[in-house]
Design an enzyme around this catalytic site. Sequence first.
Site, PDB file in Angstrom:
ATOM      1  N   HIS A  59      41.354  56.960  37.962  1.00 36.18           N
ATOM      2  CA  HIS A  59      42.713  57.499  38.050  1.00 36.18           C
ATOM      3  C   HIS A  59      42.869  58.355  39.314  1.00 36.18           C
ATOM      4  CE1 HIS A  59      45.936  59.853  35.539  1.00 36.18           C
ATOM      5  NE2 HIS A  59      46.361  59.540  36.736  1.00 36.18           N
ATOM      6  N   GLU A 295      44.359  38.424  35.376  1.00 37.51           N
ATOM      7  CA  GLU A 295      43.204  39.302  35.556  1.00 37.51           C
ATOM      8  C   GLU A 295      42.084  38.981  34.573  1.00 37.51           C
ATOM      9  OE1 GLU A 295      44.511  43.371  35.204  1.00 37.51           O
ATOM     10  OE2 GLU A 295      45.731  42.967  33.443  1.00 37.51           O
ATOM     11  N   ASP A 318      40.526  43.795  37.961  1.00 37.93           N
ATOM     12  CA  ASP A 318      39.928  43.346  36.706  1.00 37.93           C
ATOM     13  C   ASP A 318      39.373  41.936  36.816  1.00 37.93           C
ATOM     14  OD1 ASP A 318      39.970  45.410  34.738  1.00 37.93           O
ATOM     15  OD2 ASP A 318      42.146  45.372  34.901  1.00 37.93           O
ATOM     16  N   CYS A 365      48.276  42.151  43.202  1.00 38.99           N
ATOM     17  CA  CYS A 365      48.546  43.590  43.198  1.00 38.99           C
ATOM     18  C   CYS A 365      47.274  44.420  42.993  1.00 38.99           C
ATOM     19  CB  CYS A 365      49.594  43.937  42.140  1.00 38.99           C
ATOM     20  SG  CYS A 365      49.064  43.535  40.467  1.00 38.99           S
TER      21      CYS A 365
HETATM   22  C1  PEP Z   1      44.090  44.982  38.569  1.00 40.67           C
HETATM   23  O1  PEP Z   1      43.376  44.854  37.577  1.00 40.67           O
HETATM   24  O2  PEP Z   1      43.835  44.468  39.682  1.00 40.67           O
HETATM   25  C2  PEP Z   1      45.313  45.793  38.496  1.00 40.67           C
HETATM   26  C3  PEP Z   1      46.201  45.788  39.470  1.00 40.67           C
HETATM   27  O3  PEP Z   1      45.518  46.550  37.392  1.00 40.67           O
HETATM   28  P1  PEP Z   1      44.739  47.915  37.040  1.00 40.67           P
HETATM   29  O4  PEP Z   1      43.964  48.331  38.276  1.00 40.67           O
HETATM   30  O5  PEP Z   1      45.793  48.885  36.644  1.00 40.67           O
HETATM   31  O6  PEP Z   1      43.856  47.497  35.916  1.00 40.67           O
HETATM   32 MG    MG Z   2      44.028  45.396  35.625  1.00 34.76          MG
END
Ligand code: PEP
Ligand code: MG
Length: 405
Positions: A59, A295, A318, A365
């Site tokens: 975080h 993911e 992920d 993303c």
């Molecule tokens: C990811 O898993 O790449 C993602 C964008 O989501 P998070 O990092 O919030 O799991």
């Molecule tokens: Mg993710």
Amino acid sequence: ADLRDIRDQVLRALSEDGEAAAPPGAILHGEDIAPTRFLETDWSKGGGIALQRGSTASHVAMLARSLGVPMVVGLGALAAPRTGDALLDAEHGAIIFSPSPAEVETFRQSASSFADRQGAARTFLTEPAVTKAGTAVRVQVNIAYPSDVEGIDIETCDGVGLMRTEFLFGKTLPDEETQYHAYRKVLEWAGGKPVTIRTVDAGGDKPVPGFTVEETNPFLGLRGIRLSLKRLDIFRVQIRALLRAAIHGNLRVMFPMIATPDEYSQAAALFAQEQAALVAQGVAHKLPPLGIMVEVPSVALAPEDFADIAFFSIGSNDLTQYVMAAARDNAAVAHLNSVRQPAVLRLIAAVAAFGLEKGIPVSLCGDAGGDPATIPALLEAGLRDLSVAPAQLATAKAAIAGVAV
Ligand code: PEP
Ligand code: MG
């Protein structure tokens, strides 16, 4: 870290023992750093973070990336003075305590080369991203808090590719009005540009008190859409807030951690039910296009099972950890946790090709999208739509300009 943070705040309140604020521009060094400590610190005068443990996917790392605060994690047990001079090299992942004049000089040269590269990249910020061969690439931003948009000029990006919503789900669960206003604020800021809001991805490394459950293997447990579909009382509130906010801009909604078409159908059916309820109550609303995060490897391996969705967004953070069996929050296996591993790139290319063939938009993303060293491989894999941390917009566009595809 979030839970330790709450514990420490309670202890501090009980003992009335305030933690001394760091002087402006200081490097905070320690085992780990709590999100509230990060948020309480004034980063406008510079400074950085050097952690013995920590993770690039935590975080705090996300907050630091978004503000452009230099941060190094996984340094291990270093014998360090409690206070004193240090050089923090977040570009190469190192810290030098009590540096010699020669080390200071080398650091100055490296810092000035970094500043030159950043300065050169800034000239790309206000222009649309194009490769050396003239291929247009969409570059959107990832945000977590509605207030994140205050520091971003909408003209410098193509919209919001990912708004994470779990950080609204802090110490208490947010009600419908709180969520509606948060989503509306971002949609109005974006004007007509697309804003992709992800339904809550609690669980894994993002525990939410009163919502997530304790598990021995949380990354493979009840997180994301799996948890939302178990807690319809909480999920329906978010769906209503999204449906109502949708009239204020160009909203798209996506679901995290989808592994099977059935999960998508269940979530989409809940949107239809809540929409019908809003119609019956005469409440203004709009049904946004619904898409999914890619993911979980099952989706990347069989995207044809999801041919009726509105869009795909690849969550490379992920996807990489699940393909490589290397936890994203474990510094000991960080060398395996790379999007540039051939197996991960092959899956990304397969999803991009499927999207192109079927006319389904595909973006990415995950954090790899903002990494200049990975951008060439992502574009070669066929992606033309990336979403990056706001502080990485300029360097991402500069890296795109250097790619030959
Ligand atoms: C990811 O898993 O790449 C993602 C964008 O989501 P998070 O990092 O919030 O799991
Ligand atoms: Mg993710």
